[in-house]
Design an enzyme around this catalytic site. Structure first.
Site, PDB file in Angstrom:
ATOM      1  N   THR A 111      80.168  42.896 -24.933  1.00  0.00           N
ATOM      2  CA  THR A 111      80.569  42.794 -26.388  1.00  0.00           C
ATOM      3  C   THR A 111      82.278  43.262 -26.328  1.00  0.00           C
ATOM      4  O   THR A 111      83.053  42.599 -26.929  1.00  0.00           O
ATOM      5  CB  THR A 111      79.928  43.469 -27.363  1.00  0.00           C
TER       6      THR A 111
ATOM      7  N   THR B 216      79.001  37.100 -28.249  1.00  0.00           N
ATOM      8  CA  THR B 216      79.225  37.472 -26.850  1.00  0.00           C
ATOM      9  C   THR B 216      78.193  37.089 -25.741  1.00  0.00           C
ATOM     10  O   THR B 216      78.635  36.724 -24.711  1.00  0.00           O
ATOM     11  CB  THR B 216      79.247  39.086 -26.908  1.00  0.00           C
TER      12      THR B 216
ATOM     13  N   SER C 242      96.284  57.234  16.617  1.00  0.00           N
ATOM     14  CA  SER C 242      95.758  58.718  16.760  1.00  0.00           C
ATOM     15  C   SER C 242      96.970  59.479  16.497  1.00  0.00           C
ATOM     16  O   SER C 242      98.022  59.260  16.683  1.00  0.00           O
ATOM     17  CB  SER C 242      95.144  58.856  18.314  1.00  0.00           C
TER      18      SER C 242
ATOM     19  N   LYS D  71      97.297  55.627  21.827  1.00  0.00           N
ATOM     20  CA  LYS D  71      96.024  54.980  21.602  1.00  0.00           C
ATOM     21  C   LYS D  71      96.120  54.026  20.309  1.00  0.00           C
ATOM     22  O   LYS D  71      97.048  54.197  19.200  1.00  0.00           O
ATOM     23  CB  LYS D  71      95.102  56.056  20.935  1.00  0.00           C
TER      24      LYS D  71
END
Length: 490
Positions: free
Chosen positions: A107, A147, A324, A330
């Site tokens: 609503t 609604t 990392s 990495k």
């Protein structure tokens, strides 16, 4: 309506009393109460633009229908129509401020739309915001509506519009995998079952499989899109159509089809369709299927790229960021990882939808707000996940051809291709010998006198190993296989 010039607010009144509303706000008292009552998600409904557009489309279609059947003054209907069009075009979305999670079966969302569109219309007419005696959010903008038919219809229209964008992105991702499949067509590798070496295939076949999986999901999602095309406009409160003109239902459907471009249809049983939300559960389930299968593909991409030295190391994913804060150099598979997490969220959202569908009672399901939020979020996140997977990962994948070739050459799995010619027992014995000694399988077959070098080379060609070239003849199994088995056991 009264305006306080000092504080720049206006006073609006409803059945519960009066409230001060910011003078420049297009929303009104019903929205204000929702802001007080539902400070839950901290996410306004405007985070889903297609839901806002769909709400405006429903209001526009209703205004046109009401004008057509003579229950709304043409001048008022035209103002509502024009104001709704501006929302459809992307204006005033910041005024749709109620939270995505709310009580009241939607609503607050419906009233937010009524108030914004009404106040935009009032402004266009040269009137002050809140001048509801001239144009009312409820009596005019919400005429012939509840609604309970507006909200589910808007959700379905909004989801349908959003799905079209997701399907476009899904197809682009499928084509990206197809492009890689063609690029890797001749790259032989070792296939795996249960994470153990199996038989050879090409990397192209593997990527083509990914594309096929996504194509199947495209079809399933397209099929489920039609679940959203059945609407209940004209049902009003519980499906009986109370307060509507007999001609309204057909008129609003015709206008909404024209506005949305969707092949919408009115449910045959409006009482049932107003209370039943099963279509949302089926739609959500198809999204979950797509998410889980996409997650499996990402699992494979992470495995295939693992390493780069101590893992599979078969493919290289584009380096997107340092992996990392402690290990220099990495690089992590961050793009597949984020797609995995989206899949987890979609699976959780699907469970939420399932529980909310089950929670409906009697003539209405009060939990459509969480259903809408869950599915819209899944669609939105999935679309973005597919985009980043395609652009930031798949399109830049390369194959470690030398490593793949070396693994195939050393793999005992290739002996499977020779079993029609040397027999299973001999093949198993040679595989055992190759594993123990590290010798090449092809060399062992030739040394055992089971096949000539020419025959072995022919049968172990990449095209035949991958099944791209069919075996059209058979070589008689050589009975010397028993001696091979005996030597392997020794």
């Amino acid at each position: 309506m009264a305006l306080d010039a000092t504080t720049r607010t206006r006073i609006e009144t409803d059945s519960l009393g009066s409230l001060e509303i910011p003078a420049d706000a297009y929303w009104g008292i019903h929205t204000a109460r929702a802001l007080e009552n539902f400070p839950i998600s901290k996410r306004p409904i405007s985070v889903y633009p297609n839901l806002v557009r769909a709400l405006a489309m429903v209001k526009q279609a209703s205004a046109r229908a009401n004008r057509e059947i003579g229950v709304l003054d043409p001048a008022k209907a035209d103002l509502i129509d024009a104001a709704a069009q501006r929302v459809i075009d992307g204006e005033f979305h910041d005024q749709f401020v109620v939270g995505v999670i709310q009580g009241g079966a939607g609503t607050s969302t419906n009233m937010n739309a009524n108030e914004v569109i009404t106040n935009v219309a009032l402004e266009m007419a040269g009137r002050a915001k809140g001048d509801y005696a001239f144009l009312s959010p409820i009596d005019d903008t919400n005429r012939s509506q509840s609604t309970n038919d507006v909200y589910p219809t808007a959700i379905k229209v909004g989801l349908s519009l959003t799905l079209l964008t997701l399907l476009g992105e899904l197809d682009l991702l499928r084509k990206a995998f197809l492009t890689k499949a063609a690029e890797f067509r001749d790259v032989l590798k070792v296939g795996r079952t249960q994470l153990q070496d199996a038989v050879p295939m090409t990397l192209g076949q593997e990527f083509n499989g990914f594309a096929t999986t996504l194509g199947e999901d495209y079809n399933r999602l397209t099929e489920n899109a039609y679940l959203m095309y059945e609407i209940n406009m004209g049902a009003t409160a519980i499906g009986t159509g109370i307060t509507t003109h007999p001609a309204y239902g057909a008129a609003v459907l015709r206008h909404l089809r024209e506005i949305t471009g969707l092949d919408l249809e009115t449910a045959t049983d409006l009482v049932e369709s107003t209370s039943d939300t099963g279509s949302f559960m089926s739609f959500s389930s198809s999204l979950k299927r797509n998410a889980i299968k996409l997650s499996k593909i990402c699992n494979d991409l992470r495995l295939l790229s693992s390493g780069p030295q101590a893992g599979f190391g078969e493919i290289n994913l584009p380096a997107r960021q340092a992996g990392s804060s402690i290990m220099p150099g990495k690089v992590n598979p961050v793009i597949p990882e984020v797609v995995n997490q989206v899949a987890f969220a979609v699976a959780g959202a699907d469970l939420t939808v399932t529980m909310a569908v089950e929670g409906g009672q009697l003539q209405l399901n009060a939990f459509e707000p969480v259903i809408a939020h869950s599915i819209f979020q899944s669609l939105t996140w999935m679309q973005q996940a597919m985009w980043t997977l395609r652009v930031n990962c798949v399109e830049g994948i390369t194959a470690n051809r030398e490593r793949l070739g070396a693994m195939v050459g050393a793999s005992v799995g290739v002996v499977t291709a020779l079993t029609p010619f040397i027999g299973y027992a001999a093949a198993a014995a040679l595989a055992k010998t190759a594993l123990l000694t590290g010798h090449n399988v092809a060399d062992l077959v030739v040394e055992a006198g089971l096949m000539t070098r020419e025959e072995v080379t022919k049968q172990l060609s990449p095209m035949r190993l991958s099944g791209l070239e069919a075996i059209t003849e058979a070589v008689p199994i050589i009975h010397a296989a028993e001696n091979v088995v005996a030597r392997a056991d020794d």
